[in-house]
Design a protein around this motif. Structure first.
Motif, PDB file in Angstrom:
ATOM      1  N   PHE A   1       3.834   7.122   3.217  1.00 16.58           N
ATOM      2  CA  PHE A   1       4.107   5.868   3.923  1.00 16.58           C
ATOM      3  C   PHE A   1       3.735   4.694   3.030  1.00 16.58           C
ATOM      4  CE2 PHE A   1       5.280   7.293   8.047  1.00 16.58           C
ATOM      5  CZ  PHE A   1       4.548   8.444   8.314  1.00 16.58           C
TER       6      PHE A   1
ATOM      7  N   LYS B   1      -6.539   1.564  -7.645  1.00 15.12           N
ATOM      8  CA  LYS B   1      -6.616   2.922  -7.122  1.00 15.12           C
ATOM      9  C   LYS B   1      -7.203   2.924  -5.725  1.00 15.12           C
ATOM     10  CE  LYS B   1      -7.207   5.122 -11.616  1.00 15.12           C
ATOM     11  NZ  LYS B   1      -8.087   5.950 -12.475  1.00 15.12           N
ATOM     12  N   GLY B   2      -6.680   3.854  -4.929  1.00 15.56           N
ATOM     13  CA  GLY B   2      -7.221   4.050  -3.596  1.00 15.56           C
ATOM     14  C   GLY B   2      -8.096   5.281  -3.557  1.00 15.56           C
ATOM     15  N   GLU B   3      -8.010   5.985  -2.459  1.00 14.40           N
ATOM     16  CA  GLU B   3      -8.874   7.138  -2.198  1.00 14.40           C
ATOM     17  C   GLU B   3      -8.429   8.388  -2.969  1.00 14.40           C
ATOM     18  OE1 GLU B   3      -8.785   7.723   1.990  1.00 14.40           O
ATOM     19  OE2 GLU B   3      -9.971   9.563   1.928  1.00 14.40           O
TER      20      GLU B   3
ATOM     21  N   TYR C   1      -2.869   0.710  -4.182  1.00 17.73           N
ATOM     22  CA  TYR C   1      -2.457  -0.494  -3.500  1.00 17.73           C
ATOM     23  C   TYR C   1      -2.301  -1.630  -4.510  1.00 17.73           C
ATOM     24  CZ  TYR C   1      -7.437  -1.882  -3.583  1.00 17.73           C
ATOM     25  OH  TYR C   1      -8.727  -2.209  -3.965  1.00 17.73           O
TER      26      TYR C   1
ATOM     27  N   LEU D   1      -5.208   6.536   1.425  1.00 20.35           N
ATOM     28  CA  LEU D   1      -4.690   5.527   0.522  1.00 20.35           C
ATOM     29  C   LEU D   1      -4.599   6.079  -0.895  1.00 20.35           C
ATOM     30  CD1 LEU D   1      -3.887   2.522   0.210  1.00 20.35           C
ATOM     31  CD2 LEU D   1      -6.297   2.045  -0.275  1.00 20.35           C
TER      32      LEU D   1
ATOM     33  N   ARG E   1      -9.109  -2.766   2.339  1.00 25.20           N
ATOM     34  CA  ARG E   1      -8.645  -1.391   2.521  1.00 25.20           C
ATOM     35  C   ARG E   1      -8.856  -0.907   3.946  1.00 25.20           C
ATOM     36  NH1 ARG E   1     -10.867   1.688  -2.772  1.00 25.20           N
ATOM     37  NH2 ARG E   1     -10.703   3.431  -1.362  1.00 25.20           N
ATOM     38  N   LEU E   2      -8.048   0.091   4.280  1.00 26.00           N
ATOM     39  CA  LEU E   2      -8.079   0.694   5.611  1.00 26.00           C
ATOM     40  C   LEU E   2      -8.355   2.181   5.428  1.00 26.00           C
ATOM     41  CD1 LEU E   2      -7.396  -0.098   8.575  1.00 26.00           C
ATOM     42  CD2 LEU E   2      -5.031   0.461   8.064  1.00 26.00           C
TER      43      LEU E   2
ATOM     44  N   TYR F   1       0.341   5.276   1.108  1.00 27.05           N
ATOM     45  CA  TYR F   1      -0.500   6.273   1.753  1.00 27.05           C
ATOM     46  C   TYR F   1       0.211   7.622   1.715  1.00 27.05           C
ATOM     47  CZ  TYR F   1      -2.796   2.286   4.148  1.00 27.05           C
ATOM     48  OH  TYR F   1      -3.473   1.124   4.447  1.00 27.05           O
TER      49      TYR F   1
ATOM     50  N   VAL G   1      -2.404  -6.079  -4.691  1.00 24.75           N
ATOM     51  CA  VAL G   1      -2.655  -7.349  -4.004  1.00 24.75           C
ATOM     52  C   VAL G   1      -1.786  -8.462  -4.551  1.00 24.75           C
ATOM     53  CG1 VAL G   1      -4.989  -6.714  -3.305  1.00 24.75           C
ATOM     54  CG2 VAL G   1      -4.634  -7.924  -5.472  1.00 24.75           C
TER      55      VAL G   1
ATOM     56  N   TYR H   1       0.831  -1.205   0.000  1.00 21.24           N
ATOM     57  CA  TYR H   1       0.000   0.000   0.000  1.00 21.24           C
ATOM     58  C   TYR H   1       0.869   1.260   0.000  1.00 21.24           C
ATOM     59  CZ  TYR H   1      -3.310  -3.421   1.922  1.00 21.24           C
ATOM     60  OH  TYR H   1      -4.088  -4.535   2.127  1.00 21.24           O
TER      61      TYR H   1
ATOM     62  N   ARG I   1       1.409  -6.354   3.964  1.00 18.52           N
ATOM     63  CA  ARG I   1       0.923  -7.409   4.851  1.00 18.52           C
ATOM     64  C   ARG I   1       0.667  -8.658   4.035  1.00 18.52           C
ATOM     65  NH1 ARG I   1      -4.996  -8.121   5.349  1.00 18.52           N
ATOM     66  NH2 ARG I   1      -5.937  -6.755   3.794  1.00 18.52           N
TER      67      ARG I   1
ATOM     68  N   TYR J   1      -4.249   3.490  16.426  1.00 19.65           N
ATOM     69  CA  TYR J   1      -2.803   3.627  16.292  1.00 19.65           C
ATOM     70  C   TYR J   1      -2.332   4.843  17.081  1.00 19.65           C
ATOM     71  CZ  TYR J   1      -3.007   0.619  12.086  1.00 19.65           C
ATOM     72  OH  TYR J   1      -3.199  -0.410  11.198  1.00 19.65           O
TER      73      TYR J   1
ATOM     74  N   GLN K   1      -0.222  -5.319   9.626  1.00 22.31           N
ATOM     75  CA  GLN K   1       0.325  -4.520   8.539  1.00 22.31           C
ATOM     76  C   GLN K   1       1.600  -3.852   9.028  1.00 22.31           C
ATOM     77  OE1 GLN K   1      -1.696  -1.604   5.402  1.00 22.31           O
ATOM     78  NE2 GLN K   1      -1.829  -0.776   7.440  1.00 22.31           N
TER      79      GLN K   1
ATOM     80  N   ALA L   1       6.075   6.519  11.530  1.00 22.79           N
ATOM     81  CA  ALA L   1       4.950   5.673  11.109  1.00 22.79           C
ATOM     82  C   ALA L   1       4.053   5.335  12.299  1.00 22.79           C
ATOM     83  CB  ALA L   1       5.476   4.399  10.465  1.00 22.79           C
TER      84      ALA L   1
END
Lengths: 114, 109
Positions: free
Chosen positions: A90, A57-59, A48, A45, B96-97, A35, A50, A33, A94, B36, A103, B42
């Motif tokens: 970042f 695509k993320g956000e 990402y 995000l 997703r997170l 971020y 897999v 991922y 995972r 977190y 993660q 991080a």
């Protein structure tokens, strides 16, 4: 075991320049991922992956491209940097089948675009 | 669109105080909620919550989830200056997170 590493740690770019951020992990993780974190905000995000050869695509994907040619590496590219891309980036990884509490995050890359 | 909202956004307390941080969420296909701690690097994992009403505890920190009302709280008792940090809440759906904005906690001596 280095875990998740990011290169570079810091970078200053001028508007319009391009660059690639490298994320590498030695844990044989499938999921990786990217971020970004802006002041006063949580992580968002960007993209990402897999698995090797797949990305999604993320956000907030606009202005970024990614590639996952090797399982251990996930590259984030900025083709034409803009001041709005000034942020801390970042990377994380995972294993599939594990929860996000497992993660692993990289140390971050601080990017400034002038 | 998945949404996670934390409150307050910032908090200043004195050592020894007890604080409660809030996290509410709206996500499709909720799986878990994570807390977190982030100190200029991080994020570091604190808790993962999946079931309502079951408190997770680690030393002076504890957290609980309410899946009916869609929120979680993080409590820190007898705060210390070393607790000063950004506390992030995040919710998982699918692979997703989604993070909230974070609460900046400052503990003064």
């Amino acid at each position: 075991n280095a875990g998740v590493t990011q290169t570079p740690k810091f970078r200053v770019l001028k508007t319009g320049q391009s660059m690639t951020l490298l994320c590498a992990q030695d844990m044989n993780h499938e999921y990786m991922y990217w971020y970004r974190q802006d002041p006063g905000m949580g992580l968002r995000l960007i993209h990402y992956s897999v698995g090797e050869g797949t990305t999604a695509k993320g956000e907030v994907p606009d202005g970024y491209n990614v590639s996952r040619l090797k399982k251990q590496n996930f590259l984030l590219g900025l083709e034409s940097a803009a001041p709005s891309q000034t942020s801390v980036y970042f990377c994380a990884s995972r294993k599939p089948g594990t929860s996000f509490n497992e993660q692993f995050f990289g140390p971050g890359t601080r990017l400034t675009v002038l | 669109e998945d949404k996670v909202v934390q409150s307050p956004l910032s908090l200043v307390v004195h050592e020894g105080d007890t604080v409660t941080l809030n996290c509410s969420y709206e996500v499709t296909n909720f799986r878990s909620l994570l807390w977190y701690k982030q100190e200029k690097k991080a994020p570091t994992f604190l808790f993962m919550l999946t079931s309502s009403g079951i408190e997770k505890k680690s030393g002076r920190l504890s957290s609980i989830l309410d899946k009916k009302e869609l929120f979680s709280i993080l409590n820190i008792t007898a705060t210390q200056t070393g607790d000063s940090a950004i506390y992030l809440c995040a919710v998982t759906s699918g692979s997703r997170l989604t993070f909230g904005e974070g609460t900046q906690l400052t503990v003064n001596p």
